[in-house]
Write a protein that holds these residues in place. Structure first.
Motif, mmCIF file in Angstrom:
data_model
loop_
_atom_site.group_PDB
_atom_site.id
_atom_site.type_symbol
_atom_site.label_atom_id
_atom_site.label_comp_id
_atom_site.label_asym_id
_atom_site.label_seq_id
_atom_site.Cartn_x
_atom_site.Cartn_y
_atom_site.Cartn_z
ATOM 1 N N VAL A 100 0.839 -1.204 0.000
ATOM 2 C CA VAL A 100 0.000 0.000 0.000
ATOM 3 C C VAL A 100 0.869 1.247 0.000
ATOM 4 C CG1 VAL A 100 -1.757 1.304 1.243
ATOM 5 C CG2 VAL A 100 -1.884 -1.174 1.160
ATOM 6 N N TRP A 101 1.915 1.234 0.832
ATOM 7 C CA TRP A 101 2.808 2.386 0.882
ATOM 8 C C TRP A 101 3.366 2.719 -0.500
ATOM 9 C CZ3 TRP A 101 5.065 6.550 2.876
ATOM 10 C CH2 TRP A 101 6.286 6.939 2.347
ATOM 11 N N ASN A 102 3.867 1.697 -1.212
ATOM 12 C CA ASN A 102 4.482 1.930 -2.521
ATOM 13 C C ASN A 102 3.471 2.484 -3.522
ATOM 14 O OD1 ASN A 102 7.205 1.181 -2.055
ATOM 15 N ND2 ASN A 102 6.621 -0.969 -2.052
ATOM 16 N N GLU A 103 2.254 1.950 -3.509
ATOM 17 C CA GLU A 103 1.219 2.466 -4.417
ATOM 18 C C GLU A 103 0.911 3.921 -4.102
ATOM 19 O OE1 GLU A 103 -2.382 0.454 -5.383
ATOM 20 O OE2 GLU A 103 -1.508 -1.532 -5.085
ATOM 21 N N TRP A 104 0.722 4.200 -2.802
ATOM 22 C CA TRP A 104 0.381 5.561 -2.369
ATOM 23 C C TRP A 104 1.500 6.544 -2.705
ATOM 24 C CZ3 TRP A 104 2.676 8.168 2.044
ATOM 25 C CH2 TRP A 104 2.065 9.388 2.349
ATOM 26 N N HIS A 105 2.722 6.185 -2.356
ATOM 27 C CA HIS A 105 3.860 7.084 -2.557
ATOM 28 C C HIS A 105 4.145 7.291 -4.046
ATOM 29 C CE1 HIS A 105 7.396 9.239 -1.227
ATOM 30 N NE2 HIS A 105 8.151 8.510 -2.034
ATOM 31 N N ASN A 106 4.094 6.219 -4.833
ATOM 32 C CA ASN A 106 4.374 6.331 -6.267
ATOM 33 C C ASN A 106 3.343 7.196 -6.972
ATOM 34 O OD1 ASN A 106 6.650 4.737 -6.030
ATOM 35 N ND2 ASN A 106 5.608 2.845 -6.588
ATOM 36 N N GLU A 107 2.092 7.101 -6.530
ATOM 37 C CA GLU A 107 1.060 7.948 -7.126
ATOM 38 C C GLU A 107 1.349 9.420 -6.859
ATOM 39 O OE1 GLU A 107 -3.294 8.793 -5.674
ATOM 40 O OE2 GLU A 107 -3.375 7.059 -7.026
ATOM 41 N N ARG A 108 1.809 9.728 -5.662
ATOM 42 C CA ARG A 108 2.124 11.115 -5.313
ATOM 43 C C ARG A 108 3.327 11.624 -6.110
ATOM 44 N NH1 ARG A 108 -0.100 12.826 -0.494
ATOM 45 N NH2 ARG A 108 1.743 13.750 0.463
ATOM 46 N N VAL A 109 4.274 10.729 -6.392
ATOM 47 C CA VAL A 109 5.430 11.109 -7.200
ATOM 48 C C VAL A 109 5.017 11.346 -8.645
ATOM 49 C CG1 VAL A 109 7.641 10.326 -8.134
ATOM 50 C CG2 VAL A 109 7.099 9.921 -5.730
ATOM 51 N N GLU A 110 4.271 10.384 -9.224
ATOM 52 C CA GLU A 110 3.907 10.464 -10.644
ATOM 53 C C GLU A 110 2.989 11.639 -10.936
ATOM 54 O OE1 GLU A 110 2.232 6.661 -11.384
ATOM 55 O OE2 GLU A 110 4.146 5.598 -11.165
ATOM 56 N N ARG A 111 2.045 11.893 -10.041
ATOM 57 C CA ARG A 111 1.093 12.980 -10.259
ATOM 58 C C ARG A 111 1.577 14.316 -9.703
ATOM 59 N NH1 ARG A 111 -4.566 11.174 -8.027
ATOM 60 N NH2 ARG A 111 -5.073 13.252 -8.828
ATOM 61 N N GLN A 112 2.784 14.318 -9.101
ATOM 62 C CA GLN A 112 3.381 15.527 -8.539
ATOM 63 C C GLN A 112 2.390 16.246 -7.621
ATOM 64 O OE1 GLN A 112 4.846 17.823 -11.865
ATOM 65 N NE2 GLN A 112 6.578 16.468 -12.165
ATOM 66 N N LEU A 113 1.821 15.471 -6.686
ATOM 67 C CA LEU A 113 0.798 16.015 -5.795
ATOM 68 C C LEU A 113 1.381 16.932 -4.724
ATOM 69 C CD1 LEU A 113 -1.425 12.826 -5.335
ATOM 70 C CD2 LEU A 113 -1.843 14.777 -6.822
ATOM 71 N N VAL A 114 2.634 16.705 -4.359
ATOM 72 C CA VAL A 114 3.271 17.544 -3.329
ATOM 73 C C VAL A 114 4.703 17.837 -3.742
ATOM 74 C CG1 VAL A 114 1.846 16.750 -1.407
ATOM 75 C CG2 VAL A 114 3.889 15.464 -2.020
ATOM 76 N N ALA A 115 5.334 18.730 -3.002
ATOM 77 C CA ALA A 115 6.703 19.129 -3.318
ATOM 78 C C ALA A 115 7.678 17.969 -3.119
ATOM 79 C CB ALA A 115 7.114 20.311 -2.433
ATOM 80 N N PRO A 116 8.765 17.938 -3.889
ATOM 81 C CA PRO A 116 9.776 16.886 -3.736
ATOM 82 C C PRO A 116 10.319 16.771 -2.328
ATOM 83 C CG PRO A 116 10.139 18.092 -5.762
ATOM 84 C CD PRO A 116 9.047 18.822 -5.023
ATOM 85 N N LYS A 117 10.486 17.913 -1.644
ATOM 86 C CA LYS A 117 11.004 17.871 -0.283
ATOM 87 C C LYS A 117 10.033 17.162 0.650
ATOM 88 C CE LYS A 117 13.383 20.869 3.011
ATOM 89 N NZ LYS A 117 13.748 22.267 3.352
ATOM 90 N N THR A 118 8.730 17.347 0.408
ATOM 91 C CA THR A 118 7.705 16.655 1.195
ATOM 92 C C THR A 118 7.762 15.154 0.944
ATOM 93 O OG1 THR A 118 6.270 18.602 1.074
ATOM 94 C CG2 THR A 118 5.231 16.516 1.691
ATOM 95 N N LEU A 119 7.926 14.774 -0.325
ATOM 96 C CA LEU A 119 8.038 13.359 -0.677
ATOM 97 C C LEU A 119 9.252 12.727 -0.001
ATOM 98 C CD1 LEU A 119 7.254 13.583 -4.499
ATOM 99 C CD2 LEU A 119 5.780 12.593 -2.743
ATOM 100 N N ALA A 120 10.349 13.463 -0.002
ATOM 101 C CA ALA A 120 11.566 12.939 0.638
ATOM 102 C C ALA A 120 11.350 12.754 2.136
ATOM 103 C CB ALA A 120 12.734 13.886 0.384
ATOM 104 N N GLY A 121 10.610 13.682 2.758
ATOM 105 C CA GLY A 121 10.314 13.558 4.187
ATOM 106 C C GLY A 121 9.464 12.341 4.484
ATOM 107 N N GLU A 122 8.451 12.102 3.634
ATOM 108 C CA GLU A 122 7.593 10.924 3.814
ATOM 109 C C GLU A 122 8.408 9.642 3.677
ATOM 110 O OE1 GLU A 122 3.593 13.008 1.852
ATOM 111 O OE2 GLU A 122 4.777 11.537 0.725
ATOM 112 N N ASP A 123 9.263 9.618 2.669
ATOM 113 C CA ASP A 123 10.085 8.425 2.437
ATOM 114 C C ASP A 123 11.021 8.169 3.616
ATOM 115 O OD1 ASP A 123 11.066 6.310 0.582
ATOM 116 O OD2 ASP A 123 12.926 7.452 0.722
ATOM 117 N N GLY A 124 11.596 9.236 4.146
ATOM 118 C CA GLY A 124 12.495 9.089 5.288
ATOM 119 C C GLY A 124 11.776 8.599 6.532
ATOM 120 N N ARG A 125 10.578 9.149 6.792
ATOM 121 C CA ARG A 125 9.819 8.700 7.970
ATOM 122 C C ARG A 125 9.414 7.237 7.841
ATOM 123 N NH1 ARG A 125 7.709 13.969 7.368
ATOM 124 N NH2 ARG A 125 5.902 13.216 6.197
#
Length: 448
Positions: A100-125
């Motif tokens: 589920v995490w990978n589907e959710w995170h990849n969708e946010r990356v592909e659709r550019q739903l949030v800033a890259p720095k936010t994505l990096a923070g989510e990935d780190g957490r």
């Protein structure tokens, strides 16, 4: 039971009937299964019908017979769809946290739903905190609430990472919501509405308040001048960047993400439409990423000094365009111009470079030869006052200065791209409290 949209009903098969003048007919229809994108055919029972045909050669049906056939096929289609849905949901019911995490995170990356720095923070957490206590292969619906609660409690209140705990809770809430919307779990299998971040005990809270000092989060005017004076001795470009940040309140990524096309020199306005990024979906060729949130898209009115800084930097860029064959012009304003790194000439500076310049974590560590490293300028130890200097302190300095001048909170939030809370409100309230403390002495002079 959900009503499935069925297609037109047609004749499927005809055979003779035992009764003279009649025939037996079986009818068909179909529906498109949205879960699988496949067509599913539905057949009726046999109907004994008078053998009369219309002008097209089809068996004539009375309105009553048509209604009965339609009802039967509709009910059958509904039942088949329900069974197919149940089967698919059962197949997905064992989906894991990591899936589920990978589907959710990849969708946010592909659709550019949030800033890259936010994505990096989510990935780190996720990697550094969530999966350290909840195994990746855990079946999502089976993760106990107590395990999630313990994860948050280990961050806060036992530790001092309240914002980290809030970020982890927000990530998990989004993951479960994503799973529900995709029918991986049912709403009653979501534990997040019942989990909250606990409060510290009173003594812990008092200790925290004693140790925290909001004044450490921004610079007074004289402190800013001292910082810029020190930086200017080592790197004039970096001093311009930090001064521009203090004059505009922009995040460092927003400053470094500025292009000439975003500046209207006639109206003295900078349009904040991108941030500097090289990860989380941003192309290494364009270095562009989305700004942090919807409120971050904004126009910032520029002061006379801010305009001077931009023009000075742009003029230096144009000199490199004319005389430096290594310089790659893509319209960025605050770019690398180092003779030591010709491959990067023309690319926008990265915020990590600027933070490391101020205070590098490598400073003082022993190198291979056993000698202390000299990384950055170690500015904290060069100041006449005790504050930790990062690029973000210049943004906070802008906020505090506007608050001191009596600018309304809403206007400050609009200018710096924040719609609610966080440090903007904390700094504002702190500054305005200091202003309120001056009211009583003034009132004492009213009738004297």
């Amino acid at each position: 039971m959900e009503q499935v949209k069925i297609a037109n009903i047609t004749q499927k098969t005809i055979r003779p009937a035992d009764k003279t003048g009649y025939i037996e007919v079986k009818f068909r229809t179909y529906f498109n299964n949205q879960l699988t994108n496949k067509r599913r055919e539905i057949l009726s029972d046999w109907y004994t019908i008078v053998n009369k045909k219309d002008t097209t050669g089809k068996i004539k049906l009375s309105p009553q017979i048509k209604a009965i056939i339609h009802k039967e096929l509709q009910e059958k289609a509904n039942k088949v769809y329900e069974e197919l849905t149940r089967t698919i949901l059962l197949e997905k019911s064992d989906i894991t946290l990591d899936e589920v995490w990978n589907e959710w995170h990849n969708e946010r990356v592909e659709r550019q739903l949030v800033a890259p720095k936010t994505l990096a923070g989510e990935d780190g957490r996720y990697r550094n905190h969530i999966t350290k206590q909840i195994p990746k292969n855990s079946i999502l619906k089976n993760i106990p609430s107590s395990l999630i609660k313990n994860l948050l409690d280990n961050l806060y209140p036992i530790g001092n990472h309240k914002r980290l705990a809030q970020g982890v809770k927000s990530d998990l809430t989004s993951i479960y919501k994503f799973a529900i919307l995709h029918d991986y779990i049912s709403p009653d299998q979501n534990p997040m509405p019942y989990i909250s971040i606990g409060r510290k005990g009173l003594s812990d809270e008092l200790d925290r308040l004693k140790k925290s000092d909001i004044e450490d989060q921004y610079l007074e005017s004289w402190e800013l001048k001292e910082v810029l004076s020190i930086v200017r001795k080592y790197n004039e470009q970096y001093a311009r960047i930090f001064e521009f940040q203090a004059l505009t309140g922009m995040r460092i990524g927003e400053v470094l993400g500025l292009k000439e096309e975003a500046i209207d020199f006639n109206k003295n306005i900078a349009s904040v439409i991108r941030t500097r990024a090289t990860h989380g979906g941003a192309s290494e060729d364009s270095y562009e990423g989305n700004v942090k949130n919807l409120q971050s898209y904004r126009n910032v009115q520029l002061s006379k000094r801010a305009i001077e800084i931009l023009k000075e930097e742009i003029e230096l860029n144009h000199q490199h365009i004319r005389f430096n064959p290594d310089y790659k012009d893509n319209g960025w304003i605050f770019t690398s111009k180092s003779i030591h790194k010709p491959d990067y000439n023309g690319t926008p500076l990265h915020y990590s470079v600027l933070n490391n310049f101020l205070n590098s974590s490598e400073n003082g560590k022993l190198n291979r030869n056993g000698n202390p490293r000299r990384a950055g300028i170690d500015i904290d130890n060069k100041l006449s006052f005790k504050k930790h200097i990062t690029t973000h302190i210049f943004r906070h300095t802008h906020i505090s200065f506007l608050a001191e001048q009596g600018v309304p909170l809403e206007a400050i939030q609009d200018r710096v791209g924040h719609s609610r809370g966080s440090r903007v409100t904390e700094i504002y309230l702190h500054i305005t409290k200091k202003t309120k403390d001056q009211i009583i002495p003034i009132l004492d002079t009213l009738t004297q």
